[in-house]
Scaffold this active site. Structure first.
Site, PDB file in Angstrom:
ATOM      1  CG  ASP A 222      -2.061  -0.982   1.094  1.00 35.59           C
ATOM      2  OD1 ASP A 222      -2.136  -1.658   0.036  1.00 35.59           O
ATOM      3  OD2 ASP A 222      -2.841  -1.114   2.039  1.00 35.59           O
TER       4      ASP A 222
ATOM      5  NE  ARG B 286      -0.328   3.303  13.387  1.00 33.96           N
ATOM      6  CZ  ARG B 286       0.324   2.209  13.004  1.00 33.96           C
ATOM      7  NH1 ARG B 286       1.627   2.115  13.166  1.00 33.96           N
ATOM      8  NH2 ARG B 286      -0.306   1.199  12.452  1.00 33.96           N
TER       9      ARG B 286
ATOM     10  CG  ASP C 147      -3.408   2.575  13.014  1.00 33.56           C
ATOM     11  OD1 ASP C 147      -3.135   2.882  14.195  1.00 33.56           O
ATOM     12  OD2 ASP C 147      -3.413   1.408  12.601  1.00 33.56           O
TER      13      ASP C 147
ATOM     14  CB  SER D 256      -4.554  -6.317   8.523  1.00 30.08           C
ATOM     15  OG  SER D 256      -4.034  -5.090   8.986  1.00 30.08           O
TER      16      SER D 256
HETATM   17  N1  ARG Z   1      -7.221  -2.100  16.763  1.00 23.38           N
HETATM   18  C1  ARG Z   1      -5.872  -1.794  17.091  1.00 23.38           C
HETATM   19  C2  ARG Z   1      -5.721  -0.317  17.296  1.00 23.38           C
HETATM   20  O1  ARG Z   1      -6.520   0.422  16.841  1.00 23.38           O
HETATM   21  C3  ARG Z   1      -4.903  -2.357  16.096  1.00 23.38           C
HETATM   22  C4  ARG Z   1      -4.751  -1.595  14.833  1.00 23.38           C
HETATM   23  C5  ARG Z   1      -3.826  -2.278  13.911  1.00 23.38           C
HETATM   24  N2  ARG Z   1      -3.442  -1.440  12.825  1.00 23.38           N
HETATM   25  C6  ARG Z   1      -3.242  -1.873  11.592  1.00 23.38           C
HETATM   26  N3  ARG Z   1      -2.932  -0.986  10.697  1.00 23.38           N
HETATM   27  N4  ARG Z   1      -3.345  -3.125  11.247  1.00 23.38           N
HETATM   28  O2  ARG Z   1      -4.809   0.147  17.909  1.00 23.38           O
END
Ligand code: ARG
Length: 404
Positions: free
Chosen positions: A13, A98, A127, A178
């Protein structure tokens, strides 16, 4: 020419995003890959390979930032001090990385005179919130571009797009899960996991495979709420997190299987592997039991869920989070000592002992043996007054009132 700084992972991506930004926003792309402790196992590319891929995709510049120590000290340990578990469970694995990445994106944007930062997140997740709100907090003047929210490409179309532009990406088979990973653990979503009833296939786990055949004990040393040693050996923050993760993970400790509430209103099924995080959180909370005065401990416990929620919701850089940090830091002045934890295969873990020079546990007060220093005679009056209001209520209005 205008410039965009892109948060680059080396995956499909964000590689496609490099070219897409060049085509659609008429700007040069500077790719920034931030090392927050993604596991460097055999299947993962080296950082130099990732850097080269960004350049091959069309970036004018590709930068790799080693942010592992920063992630460990400033972010993971802040989470330990705050006993941070979103919705009482999730230790904020992805959420903590992040703001670290954002900090470096903004720094690179300033250095290279960029007008915008970009990220590869989709519209459905947390995210995007963390990248964008974080960026606004540090640099309200920068634009944020989210190609994956706009382009409407399927995974197959992304693969075709990459092929068309000769972006050297190795996508062999269908990507099933993912996965987002850093020093604090691993978040695993998608595929069969989208059915909350379906148990996770064993082969998704890499950090919590049982290899130990006997319980593993480890003593975690803390100073002012920060982990500083394992079994008496002082270690830097990064190495300590990795090491305790290996010890705990070898017994299968550290898995979570949950349904959680995303900021954008979606419930999602998540599998987490975070042996080091859960081990340190468990040990730290126990040391607070020994060293925090009751009112302080109770008030802190009320604020902790809010801290975790703010971080989950992308508010790492925000005034309330800052103010809560000040409270947490003050609360940790005497959270110094050692906690012995035991991990028992498969997957169990608990605290077996704790000690501290600042312990509020007083053997003289607690003991039922000889050496008792507690003033027993004080109890009668204390308890009578404690119950006085209830006794008065009972006599006048409740069960105990005299029948007239
Ligand atoms: N649900 C979790 C969070 O919001 C994990 C997110 C995982 N992110 C990803 N891009 N796969 O912190």
């Amino acid at each position: 020419m205008r410039r965009v700084v892109l948060a680059y992972s080396g995956g499909l991506d964000t590689s496609v995003a490099v070219r897409w930004l060049i085509e659609h926003s008429d700007a040069e792309v500077i790719a920034v890959a931030v090392d927050v402790g993604q596991e460097a196992d055999a299947t993962v590319d080296s950082w130099e390979a990732i850097r080269q891929r960004a350049l091959a995709a069309g970036a004018v510049e590709a930068i790799v930032v080693d942010a592992r120590q920063e992630m460990a000290e400033e972010f993971c340990f802040a989470a330990v001090r705050a006993n941070a578990r979103y919705e009482g469970k999730y230790p904020l694995v992805s959420a903590l990385s992040r703001p670290v990445i954002v900090r470096h994106l903004v720094r690179a944007a300033r250095e290279h005179g960029a007008h915008a930062v970009a990220h590869g997140c989709t519209a459905k997740g947390n995210d995007q919130v963390r990248f964008e709100v974080g960026t606004r907090a540090l640099a309200p003047d920068l634009d944020v571009i989210a190609p994956a929210r706009v382009w409407g490409l399927t995974r197959e179309q992304c693969v075709e797009y990459a092929a068309k532009w000769d972006i050297p990406i190795t996508v062999t088979k269908e990507k099933v899960y993912s996965i987002d990973e850093n020093l604090w653990g691993k978040s695993i979503e998608c595929g069969v996991l989208e059915d909350p009833w379906a148990g996770p296939p064993e082969d998704i786990f890499t950090m919590t495979k049982v290899t130990a055949d006997a319980p593993v004990d480890v003593v975690v040393g803390f100073e002012e709420g920060n982990p500083v040693s394992l079994d008496g050996q002082r270690m830097d923050a990064h190495d300590l997190i990795i090491r305790i993760g290996q010890l705990a993970g070898s017994t299968g400790f550290g898995r979570l299987n949950v349904v959680e509430n995303r900021r954008v209103g979606i419930k999602s099924r998540e599998i987490y592997e975070c042996p080091g995080a859960l081990a340190l959180l468990m040990a730290h909370a126990d040391l607070e039991d020994l060293t925090l005065e009751r009112d302080l401990q109770h008030e802190k416990a009320r604020l902790e869920p809010r801290w975790a929620e703010l971080v989950y919701d992308g508010m790492w850089f925000s005034p309330l989070k800052q103010a809560l940090d000040a409270f947490v830091t003050e609360s940790q002045r005497h959270v110094t000592g050692e906690v012995k934890v035991r991990f028992s295969p498969p997957g169990a873990g608990g605290v077996v002992g704790r000690r501290s020079p600042a312990a509020l546990y007083d053997l003289g007060l607690a003991t039922y043996e000889t050496g008792d220093t507690f003033r027993h005679e004080d109890a009668e009056g204390f308890v009578r007054l404690w119950g006085l209001g209830v006794a008065t209520w009972a006599a006048r209005q409740g069960e105990g009132r005299a029948e007239s």
